[in-house]
Enzyme design. Sequence first.
Site, short mmCIF file in Angstrom:
data_model
loop_
_atom_site.label_atom_id
_atom_site.label_comp_id
_atom_site.label_asym_id
_atom_site.label_seq_id
_atom_site.Cartn_x
_atom_site.Cartn_y
_atom_site.Cartn_z
N GLU A 12 43.20 43.68 47.64
CA GLU A 12 43.89 44.99 47.53
C GLU A 12 44.30 45.41 48.92
O GLU A 12 43.84 46.42 49.45
CB GLU A 12 43.00 46.04 46.85
CG GLU A 12 43.83 47.24 46.37
CD GLU A 12 43.02 48.45 45.95
OE1 GLU A 12 42.09 48.30 45.16
OE2 GLU A 12 43.35 49.55 46.46
N HIS A 14 47.29 46.25 51.58
CA HIS A 14 48.63 46.80 51.45
C HIS A 14 49.49 46.64 52.71
O HIS A 14 48.98 46.56 53.82
CB HIS A 14 48.54 48.28 51.09
CG HIS A 14 47.72 48.52 49.84
ND1 HIS A 14 48.05 47.98 48.63
CD2 HIS A 14 46.59 49.24 49.65
CE1 HIS A 14 47.16 48.36 47.73
NE2 HIS A 14 46.25 49.12 48.31
N HIS A 165 46.84 49.46 39.96
CA HIS A 165 46.44 50.23 41.13
C HIS A 165 46.68 51.72 40.87
O HIS A 165 47.59 52.08 40.13
CB HIS A 165 47.27 49.76 42.34
CG HIS A 165 46.87 50.36 43.63
ND1 HIS A 165 47.41 51.54 44.10
CD2 HIS A 165 45.97 49.95 44.56
CE1 HIS A 165 46.85 51.82 45.27
NE2 HIS A 165 45.97 50.88 45.57
N ASP A 285 41.00 47.27 50.63
CA ASP A 285 41.96 48.38 50.51
C ASP A 285 42.51 48.74 51.89
O ASP A 285 42.64 49.91 52.25
CB ASP A 285 41.34 49.62 49.82
CG ASP A 285 42.41 50.53 49.20
OD1 ASP A 285 43.62 50.22 49.33
OD2 ASP A 285 42.04 51.55 48.60
MN MN Z 1 44.79 50.55 47.41
#
Ligand code: MN
Length: 323
Positions: A12, A14, A165, A285
Amino acid sequence: MTARRIRKIALEEHFTAPGFETYSKVFTSLMGSATQSELSSRLTDFDDIRLGEMDRAGIDVAVLSQTGPSVQAETDVDTAIRRAAENNDFLARQVARHPHRYAGFASLPMHSPRAAAAELSRAVETLGFKGALVNGHTNGIYYDAPAYDELWERMQQLDVPLYLHPTDPLPITKAYEGHPELSGAVWGWGVETATHALRLLFGGVFDRFPQVKIILGHMGEGLPMLRWRFDSRFAVYSHGVKLALRPSEYFGRNIVITTSGVCSPAALACALAEMGDDAVMFSVDYPYESTAIAADFIESAPLSDDTRERVCSRNAERILKLG
Ligand code: MN
């Protein structure tokens, strides 16, 4: 760091493609300007900053996705279709520069199930992506709607997962009135995303497409803790809804999770006990959470060597077919 790091894959993680910052303003504008510019430099970097952090944390591979809400916030269908493709082409070029360190999740123009299925096929078969990451509903449409069977069928054929998400609900519900601190990442995103996943489950998507896998971040958005209750209360309050399996049985089978943004050994122990050790995968994340804290957490959690290896890399290798 002198200790030898265990092999890790993170899912996850980004980035932002040129021109996509405008979609993210909905939540980045709530942060201080120093935080915003720090985030921006991390989201647009694919070299020293990102790879340096991965190296220090022992993360071998990061599966990259456009930061939210991406084209899910686009109101014009044709623009969404064009920009999803532009994003995926941009990401493919970045992955090609570091093919041993990065892999890709596609952005999909979910406004049109047919266009989303076509872009998924292109992303997987032509660009080599490992699945898709979608930022929740698209303008209030949820993907248990029958029109999305075309996309679920394609996902099953291609044998790739969809990472569901978080995003904001539309509209923001009355329950958060006077409490903006609760409506986003602190609480509201998790409720919204967990509810969407349950719509897919109770809507029969996993009965119609038994091989489909969705990935939930944030330790399963709280759902693993409540598996028992879904069976217990659905037996009483089914409202005529019929499922082939008990609700709990779709967890681990069709719903798998990552540890993104929840670095708690106790929550991890619960998730593993409820989901099985084939269904939980490490993630950070990035850049919203600390790579170092996430790596230290997963390396020090009280797990057997076998379970730790599954969580850190082997489950992702199997589910995403990462060589
Ligand atoms: Mn995220």
